[in-house]
Write a protein that holds these residues in place. Structure first.
Motif, short mmCIF file in Angstrom:
data_model
loop_
_atom_site.label_atom_id
_atom_site.label_comp_id
_atom_site.label_asym_id
_atom_site.label_seq_id
_atom_site.Cartn_x
_atom_site.Cartn_y
_atom_site.Cartn_z
N LEU A 1 0.81 -1.21 0.00
CA LEU A 1 0.00 0.00 0.00
C LEU A 1 0.86 1.27 0.00
CD1 LEU A 1 -2.74 1.39 0.14
CD2 LEU A 1 -2.71 1.07 2.63
N ALA A 2 1.98 1.25 0.71
CA ALA A 2 2.83 2.44 0.80
C ALA A 2 3.32 2.89 -0.57
CB ALA A 2 4.02 2.17 1.71
N ALA B 1 -6.19 5.70 8.70
CA ALA B 1 -7.15 6.60 8.06
C ALA B 1 -6.48 7.41 6.94
CB ALA B 1 -7.77 7.53 9.10
N GLY B 2 -5.26 7.83 7.18
CA GLY B 2 -4.53 8.58 6.16
C GLY B 2 -4.22 7.74 4.94
N GLN B 3 -3.82 6.49 5.16
CA GLN B 3 -3.55 5.60 4.04
C GLN B 3 -4.81 5.30 3.24
OE1 GLN B 3 -1.75 2.39 6.28
NE2 GLN B 3 0.27 2.87 5.46
N MET B 4 -5.94 5.16 3.93
CA MET B 4 -7.19 4.89 3.23
C MET B 4 -7.56 6.07 2.33
SD MET B 4 -9.70 2.86 2.56
CE MET B 4 -9.67 1.60 3.85
N GLU C 1 -7.16 -6.54 3.06
CA GLU C 1 -6.77 -6.38 4.46
C GLU C 1 -6.80 -4.91 4.88
OE1 GLU C 1 -6.27 -8.80 6.60
OE2 GLU C 1 -6.29 -10.50 5.24
N ALA C 2 -7.85 -4.23 4.46
CA ALA C 2 -7.92 -2.78 4.66
C ALA C 2 -8.04 -2.37 6.12
CB ALA C 2 -9.10 -2.21 3.87
N GLN C 3 -8.37 -3.31 7.01
CA GLN C 3 -8.43 -2.96 8.42
C GLN C 3 -7.06 -2.58 8.96
OE1 GLN C 3 -8.80 -6.07 7.30
NE2 GLN C 3 -7.36 -7.39 8.38
N ASN C 4 -6.00 -2.94 8.24
CA ASN C 4 -4.64 -2.61 8.67
C ASN C 4 -4.11 -1.33 8.01
OD1 ASN C 4 -4.35 -4.75 10.45
ND2 ASN C 4 -3.71 -6.15 8.81
N ALA C 5 -4.97 -0.63 7.28
CA ALA C 5 -4.60 0.68 6.73
C ALA C 5 -5.02 1.76 7.72
CB ALA C 5 -5.29 0.90 5.39
N SER D 1 -8.49 2.21 12.67
CA SER D 1 -8.45 1.57 11.36
C SER D 1 -9.06 2.49 10.30
CB SER D 1 -9.22 0.24 11.40
OG SER D 1 -9.42 -0.25 10.09
N GLY D 2 -8.38 2.60 9.17
CA GLY D 2 -8.91 3.38 8.06
C GLY D 2 -10.19 2.80 7.50
N LEU D 3 -10.37 1.49 7.65
CA LEU D 3 -11.60 0.85 7.18
C LEU D 3 -12.79 1.32 8.00
CD1 LEU D 3 -12.95 -1.29 5.35
CD2 LEU D 3 -12.38 -3.00 7.10
#
Length: 302
Positions: free
Chosen positions: A202-203, A225-228, A219-223, A258-260
């Motif tokens: 993702l980075a 909020a900024g990454q999302m 696996e968006a729960q590990n992103a 979590s971003g999700l």
């Protein structure tokens, strides 16, 4: 070119819909049958016209893929009684097997961004990858980009053996596994070499603009909020995205939201974005997985 040699493509379309008649008259098509099926045939033909205009030609595979996607999106049934998302290299089909998977398929045809949220083992990622491969094969998009956050690879990355690719590949392996089920090995290798299919952490998405792409964030729960936000704003013209994750299995530090979860709070109700919730009834792994999920729910996910 649209009708096929000796109208072979029209016969394929006609045979896919019961109680209908498709007749070519010069540069016109005459459709006779139930209104609902005539509407579906019109949408299929419209999609084929778009592919023909975009690519300058039309193949039998294009017609088969559009018909299969139409069956999934409209409830038309294959002879086996199941909805086909994609034909596999081995000659089988990938189908929506649960209510959650069916809702995901339908939402992906209607919305440019879809969040698929729910427990492990429900086929969220596998279904999303099948939709992406189907879109690539039918030339609705020009490339597939699959990405995951590799949170565990943070500061401990240096302790893992090998170069950077060797260190992050284990986190991306489930995406490779899904693709290998759906694309011939040699063709997949060619796609990867030409960046028609990209699998990246993702980075590495920062700063990019993705046009005519089918993008999946797994696996968006590990992103964070900024990454999302960064991921969602990568989408360019003609692109679509599916975000999958399980909010109960985040590996982020305890104080990091979590971003999700945050995305749902912010984006729920935005036109063009859909949220599909999977439940334990959608679990397609070992029968004990459903019991394990229920046990953890009773224990408060401790």
């Amino acid at each position: 070119m649209l009708f096929g040699f000796n109208d072979v493509y029209l016969r394929k379309i006609e045979s896919a819909f019961s109680d209908t008649r498709v007749v070519a008259r010069g540069d016109q098509l005459k459709l006779r049958g139930p209104e609902s099926q005539v509407d579906r045939i019109e949408r299929v033909v419209g999609e084929l016209v778009m592919i023909l205009n975009r690519n300058g030609n039309l193949t039998e595979n294009d017609v088969d893929t559009v018909l299969d996607l139409a069956r999934v999106g409209t409830g038309l049934r294959r002879s086996a009684g199941q909805d086909a998302i994609l034909f596999t290299p081995a000659g089988g089909t990938i189908q929506a097997k649960t209510p959650g998977q069916t809702r995901l398929v339908e939402a992906a045809r209607q919305s440019d961004i879809v969040f698929a949220v729910g427990p492990a083992g429900t086929g969220k990622t596998y279904t999303a990858v099948a939709l992406a491969v189907g879109a690539l094969k039918s030339r609705q998009v020009k490339k597939i980009v699959l990405t995951r956050p590799a949170v565990e690879a943070g500061e401990s990355l240096g302790f893992l053996p090998g170069g950077f690719k060797d260190k992050v590949d284990p986190y991306l392996r489930p995406l490779y596994d899904a693709l290998e089920d759906m694309i011939e090995r040699e063709k997949l290798q060619s796609y990867l070499e030409r960046n028609i299919v990209e699998i990246v952490p993702l980075a590495y998405m920062r700063g990019r603009t993705l046009n005519s792409a089918f993008v999946i964030l797994d696996e968006a729960q590990n992103a964070t909020a900024g990454q999302m936000k960064m991921f969602l704003t990568r989408l360019g013209a003609g692109s679509r995205a599916i975000v999958t994750g399980d909010a109960s299995q985040t590996d982020l530090p305890s104080r990091t939201q979590s971003g999700l979860v945050r995305a749902r709070e912010i984006l729920d109700g935005v036109d063009g974005i859909d949220f599909i919730d999977f439940g334990k009834e959608d679990v397609v792994r070992h029968k004990l997985v459903k019991d394990i999920i229920e046990a953890y729910e009773r224990a408060g996910n401790d």
